[in-house]
Design a protein around this motif. Structure first.
Motif, PDB file in Angstrom:
ATOM      1  N   THR A  97       0.857  -1.195   0.000  1.00 49.28           N
ATOM      2  CA  THR A  97       0.000   0.000   0.000  1.00 49.28           C
ATOM      3  C   THR A  97       0.888   1.238   0.000  1.00 49.28           C
ATOM      4  OG1 THR A  97      -0.117  -0.050   2.415  1.00 49.28           O
ATOM      5  CG2 THR A  97      -1.925  -1.092   1.227  1.00 49.28           C
ATOM      6  N   PHE A 111       2.045   5.238   1.042  1.00 52.00           N
ATOM      7  CA  PHE A 111       2.181   5.965   2.293  1.00 52.00           C
ATOM      8  C   PHE A 111       1.892   7.450   2.062  1.00 52.00           C
ATOM      9  CE2 PHE A 111       4.915   2.275   2.765  1.00 52.00           C
ATOM     10  CZ  PHE A 111       4.503   1.786   3.999  1.00 52.00           C
ATOM     11  N   GLU A 112       1.103   8.040   2.967  1.00 47.92           N
ATOM     12  CA  GLU A 112       0.831   9.489   2.982  1.00 47.92           C
ATOM     13  C   GLU A 112       0.421   9.989   1.601  1.00 47.92           C
ATOM     14  OE1 GLU A 112       4.319  11.295   4.503  1.00 47.92           O
ATOM     15  OE2 GLU A 112       4.054  10.522   6.530  1.00 47.92           O
ATOM     16  N   GLY A 113      -0.617   9.368   1.053  1.00 44.91           N
ATOM     17  CA  GLY A 113      -1.165   9.841  -0.213  1.00 44.91           C
ATOM     18  C   GLY A 113      -0.452   9.341  -1.445  1.00 44.91           C
ATOM     19  N   GLN A 114       0.574   8.504  -1.273  1.00 41.79           N
ATOM     20  CA  GLN A 114       1.286   7.955  -2.437  1.00 41.79           C
ATOM     21  C   GLN A 114       0.367   7.023  -3.227  1.00 41.79           C
ATOM     22  OE1 GLN A 114       4.339   5.104  -1.564  1.00 41.79           O
ATOM     23  NE2 GLN A 114       5.545   5.642  -3.370  1.00 41.79           N
ATOM     24  N   GLU A 174      -3.995   5.637  -2.120  1.00 41.19           N
ATOM     25  CA  GLU A 174      -2.880   4.779  -1.690  1.00 41.19           C
ATOM     26  C   GLU A 174      -3.286   3.319  -1.499  1.00 41.19           C
ATOM     27  OE1 GLU A 174      -4.923   6.185   2.002  1.00 41.19           O
ATOM     28  OE2 GLU A 174      -4.385   7.042   0.063  1.00 41.19           O
TER      29      GLU A 174
END
Length: 387
Positions: free
Chosen positions: A217, A219-222, A295
């Protein structure tokens, strides 16, 4: 000159048939004989129905379709083993190392499964079913190559006994036996089935560390696509299959080749396979249009959902099982589509069990008779006004 193998079977027939001394071992003798030769008994009374395939030849075509995923699975197992060891193995060494891991799994699956088939055949006094030729190979292909062999033995025992024999044997099972066996191992020994498959089971910490594509998954909107590429799972790798995973499921290309063989030879019904792929594409696009969740796998898009995990393997070789799938054409379309639909929904909604294909196929196996019933009832209702 008479074939020596055929002469051996002909000379020993009186020992295993009729009132022969080894009558109770007739299933083993018959299974061995029909492995080499076509069944010799012929129907003596009408009606006569001719077909180009019997059950053994039918299963032989499925084995042929499984060869690409099996051979690639052996090669990829050796390749991943070398990569985990920090070495670049040659092609030959990849096959040799892969065979060291995979062949024992296949041998245990066939050996233990055959014992259960033999026991039920002797007690029920019927012939050993050729259906196990496929189940015995399908099951190890759904497992990671580092799984302990005793878990392979337990899994195939559960699949043959609980998934098939308690319902009466081949042709009477509700669930796919190989997938039933896989589900048993998946829920009983989750450490061996998920995480980093090259170190899973050795330590609990490593065992729960995400390593397969479905466990990635952002991270932070990636975006999930970027996260997959950074983790070593670009779309091309998912398609060709040089990634960690269960032995037979990593290569989408080989699964599609197997599916094409099954559809061209009409061993598998194309409606289930096409319906399943359509279900994945339609559902993943629909969820992708919903804002947010960039994400997660909700934002993965149809190609990632098709090529990652075991969906193409499951829809090609397991959902098309003629016993546990619907028998009507409309039912097959609905059956396949809902497997694709549920696979995506489970992946998006339940991160704890990302491999949604297994649960989706087993769930739809249960509803296959209901789909046939509704289709027949609908068609019958349309005929009555025309009478």
């Amino acid at each position: 000159m008479k074939n020596p193998i055929k002469k051996l079977f002909d000379d020993s027939a009186h020992l295993f048939t009729g009132d022969g001394k080894y009558k109770k071992y007739e299933p083993v003798w018959d299974a061995t004989k029909t492995f080499f030769f076509l069944p010799s008994p012929k129907t003596g009374v009408m009606p006569f129905i001719r077909d180009s395939l019997d059950l053994k030849r039918y299963m032989s075509f499925v084995i042929l379709a499984l060869l690409p995923v099996t051979l690639f699975g052996i090669y990829n197992t050796g390749f991943q083993s070398g990569r985990a060891a920090g070495e670049a193995y040659s092609i030959l060494k990849c096959f040799m190392v892969g065979a060291w891991y995979v062949l024992p799994m296949i041998i245990v699956s066939y050996g233990v499964g055959f014992i259960w088939e033999f026991i039920f055949a002797v007690f029920r006094r019927h012939k050993i079913s050729e259906g196990f030729l496929v189940t015995g190979l399908l099951f190890p292909l759904t497992l990671p190559p580092t799984i302990p062999l005793w878990q392979v033995a337990l899994g195939i025992s559960f699949g043959v006994v609980i998934g098939k024999e308690v319902f009466g044997g081949t042709g009477r099972n509700i669930l796919n036996p190989a997938l039933t066996a896989r589900a048993f191992v998946f829920f009983s020994y989750p450490v061996s089935m998920s995480g980093d498959i090259w170190i899973a089971g050795k330590t609990m910490v490593d065992g729960i560390t995400g390593a397969t594509a479905l466990s990635v998954t952002g991270f932070e909107g990636q975006a999930i696509g970027s996260a997959l590429s950074e983790a070593g799972y670009p779309l091309s790798s998912l398609f060709y299959g040089l990634i960690p995973g269960s032995v037979g499921e990593t290569s989408a290309l080989c699964c599609l080749i197997g599916a094409a063989i099954l559809m061209v030879t009409r061993i598998a019904n194309y409606r289930i396979i096409i319906g399943g792929i359509t279900g994945v594409i339609a559902t993943s696009i629909l969820i992708w249009l919903i804002p947010g969740g960039t994400e997660t796998w909700a934002n993965a898009g149809p190609l990632y959902h098709l090529f990652a995990g075991g969906f193409l393997f499951g829809i090609s070789f397991m959902a098309t099982d003629p016993v546990s799938a619907p028998g009507t054409n409309p039912g097959r379309w609905i059956f396949g589509f809902l497997i694709g639909f549920l696979t995506v929904v489970i992946r998006v909604a339940n991160p704890a069990f990302m491999e949604g294909a297994m649960l989706a196929i087993l769930f739809m196996n249960v509803f296959a008779p209901l789909l046939d019933h509704l289709v027949i009832k609908y068609k019958t209702s349309k005929r009555i006004p025309n009478v």
